[in-house]
Structures are given as structure tokens and as C-alpha cells.
Design an enzyme around this catalytic site. Sequence first.
Site, mmCIF file in Angstrom:
data_model
loop_
_atom_site.group_PDB
_atom_site.id
_atom_site.type_symbol
_atom_site.label_atom_id
_atom_site.label_comp_id
_atom_site.label_asym_id
_atom_site.label_seq_id
_atom_site.Cartn_x
_atom_site.Cartn_y
_atom_site.Cartn_z
ATOM 1 N N ASP A 151 0.777 -1.367 0.073
ATOM 2 C CA ASP A 151 0.007 -0.219 -0.021
ATOM 3 C C ASP A 151 1.079 1.358 0.088
ATOM 4 O O ASP A 151 1.884 1.300 0.641
ATOM 5 C CB ASP A 151 -0.903 -0.059 1.244
ATOM 6 N N ILE A 152 0.445 2.224 -0.895
ATOM 7 C CA ILE A 152 1.347 3.484 -0.673
ATOM 8 C C ILE A 152 0.931 4.168 0.097
ATOM 9 O O ILE A 152 -0.200 4.450 0.432
ATOM 10 C CB ILE A 152 0.938 4.473 -2.036
ATOM 11 N N ASN B 272 -2.694 12.797 -2.179
ATOM 12 C CA ASN B 272 -3.820 13.485 -3.307
ATOM 13 C C ASN B 272 -4.405 14.789 -2.749
ATOM 14 O O ASN B 272 -4.356 15.490 -3.628
ATOM 15 C CB ASN B 272 -4.827 12.503 -3.394
ATOM 16 N N ASP C 183 -2.345 10.063 -9.905
ATOM 17 C CA ASP C 183 -2.231 9.230 -10.806
ATOM 18 C C ASP C 183 -0.974 9.006 -11.559
ATOM 19 O O ASP C 183 -0.514 7.675 -11.697
ATOM 20 C CB ASP C 183 -3.232 9.856 -11.802
ATOM 21 N N GLU D 225 -4.840 2.266 -3.797
ATOM 22 C CA GLU D 225 -3.347 2.633 -3.846
ATOM 23 C C GLU D 225 -2.934 1.161 -3.378
ATOM 24 O O GLU D 225 -1.744 0.932 -2.965
ATOM 25 C CB GLU D 225 -3.044 3.695 -2.866
#
Length: 314
Positions: free
Chosen positions: A179-180, A187, A196, A228
Site C-alpha cells: 500500500d502506498i 492526493n 495518478d 493505492e
Amino acid sequence: MLLFEQALNKLQSGVMILDSELNVIFVNHWLVESFTQVSVVQGSVLTELLPELSSQRIYTCIRQALDRGLPAVLSPALNRTPLPLYSKGKTDAEPFAQMIRIQPIKHDNKSYCMLEVQDVSTMMHRERLLNQQAKKLNQMALTDELTGVANRRCFNSLLEHAIAEATRQSSALSLLFFDIDCFKLYNDHLGHQAGDYCLSKITRVLSEHIKLTQGIDRAASLARYGGEEFCIILPNIAPDDAVAFAESFRHVIETIGLPHPASPVSSVVTASFGISGFKAGKSDTFTSIVLKADNALYRAKASGRNQVVLANKE
């Protein structure tokens, strides 16, 4: 009989009648015009005009029709161009694809056979285009539009296949979830367009890294699970060994160096990893391996992020 010949000469397909000596008893205009390299007319001996036919399947089929009364069909899939026939006299091009039906005929106790020839090149071209379009649509249905990697639907299929193979071969299998870190903050701070780009960049670099990493099975797959969150399927790799690979993936993401000014973890984008494994003969299932990887990922995030956590062994 004259009316019958006139009708055959109006056809936009070929008709030829041969006797038992392979003499041409009748050939219609369409077929005469398509034989651009040889002059096939009534009274010709087909094998004298086209001696190469004697070693081809069409000759065998003609003989079987004449000698044994057996009909035959030569499809373009297996016999694309049995006869040297060309569209509109284009001898510089390849012969057009043909569908040939060979029918035995008995008349006055004599054996004849009739060849019906169709130009199916347009049909085959249309079929190729339809197959290409179907393949493209199927690929789109299994690919994440943003990143170009496998989507969740494709991931489910890939993992099911990997589990089946691991069961059949009694081999190892590892699943990585990552997971980021703090992606919502990324964002919110930099905008969805930057988000993106971040996901696309990471998946592109990571995909190349996976391909080039020694010891990773070529069947290894990277997929987007949602948002993500991503998955990597590692066939033939035990969970303990997968830790080192996950650390290298984590390091690759960190060294891309995408600035993350809102992150409490690092000044650049990082990722957290959870690892689980599948072992044939145990209680592991598709659902359990996914849940264990997801739980390990949750622990990695809860413990400070930007790290790799291996699921508890059972």
C-alpha cells in the site's frame, strides 16, 4: 445444358468438372479469370498445367472422389491456397485464401468430380480483425486502465491458477500486498493528477524491476487490488524468502524519489508490505492467503509504515 452453363458462368465463385483422367470437362469464367498464371480451359489436363498438384492434398482428395466416390472439403485453415488463384489478376500478390469442396459425380457409368472454389480472403480478414478486437477487449477487461497492470478481476484468476499449480506441484507460493503510504494525504496535498502519475510511475518501475530480479519466477504477477493497494504473486517462493524480495521492492519505490511533502513517514513516497504464503496440504485457501497478506499489511502500516511484515505462521 446451355442455360446451365450460362448460370455457372455468372457465379462469383469457381466451378470445375474433371473426368477420371483429370481432363477439364467444364470450367466457369470466374475460375478461368482467377487462373492468371496458367490457361485452364475445357480439354486441358489439370496436372499437366499444374504438375505441383500431384504432391499436394488437393490431388489426393480429387483422386479419392474419382476412384472411391468420397467427397472432401479443403478449408483455408489447413489448406490456405491449394490452387494458384489471384484476385483481379494480381499475380504480384499472394494467391487468395480458398475454400474448396470436391464432390464425386457419376454419369453414364463414368466417374467425374466437381470442384467448387470460393474466395474467402475477405471473410478470413474480417475474422482476424474480429479476433484481434475480441483479444483487445478481453485484455482491457483484465487490465487496470490507469496503471496498465492486471486488475482485481485478473488478480483473482491469476491467484487461483497459482494456487492450483502450487497444489499440483507441491511447491511454494507467496503473496505480497503493498500500500502506498499516506496516499490520501498525497492526493489532498498535490492533487489527483499527481496521484495518478504516482501510481503509474511506481507500477511501471516496479514491473520492470520484477522482470529483471534474479530468482523470481517468470509467472510472477503485479496487480492493482484497489485504490493505492497492490498485490504481487510470487510462485515457487516461500514466504521467508519473499521477505528479501519485498524489501527490494520497498527500496525501489522509495528510491524513485517522488516528493511527498505531506507524509509523516518520509519526504518521498514509500510503501508498506504484508506477506503471506500458501502451502499445499495445509488449511490454506484462496481467501485465507489473501486475508493473511492483508492483515500483515495492516500490521506494517500500524507499526509505522515503510516496512515489510510477514504474516504469522500457523
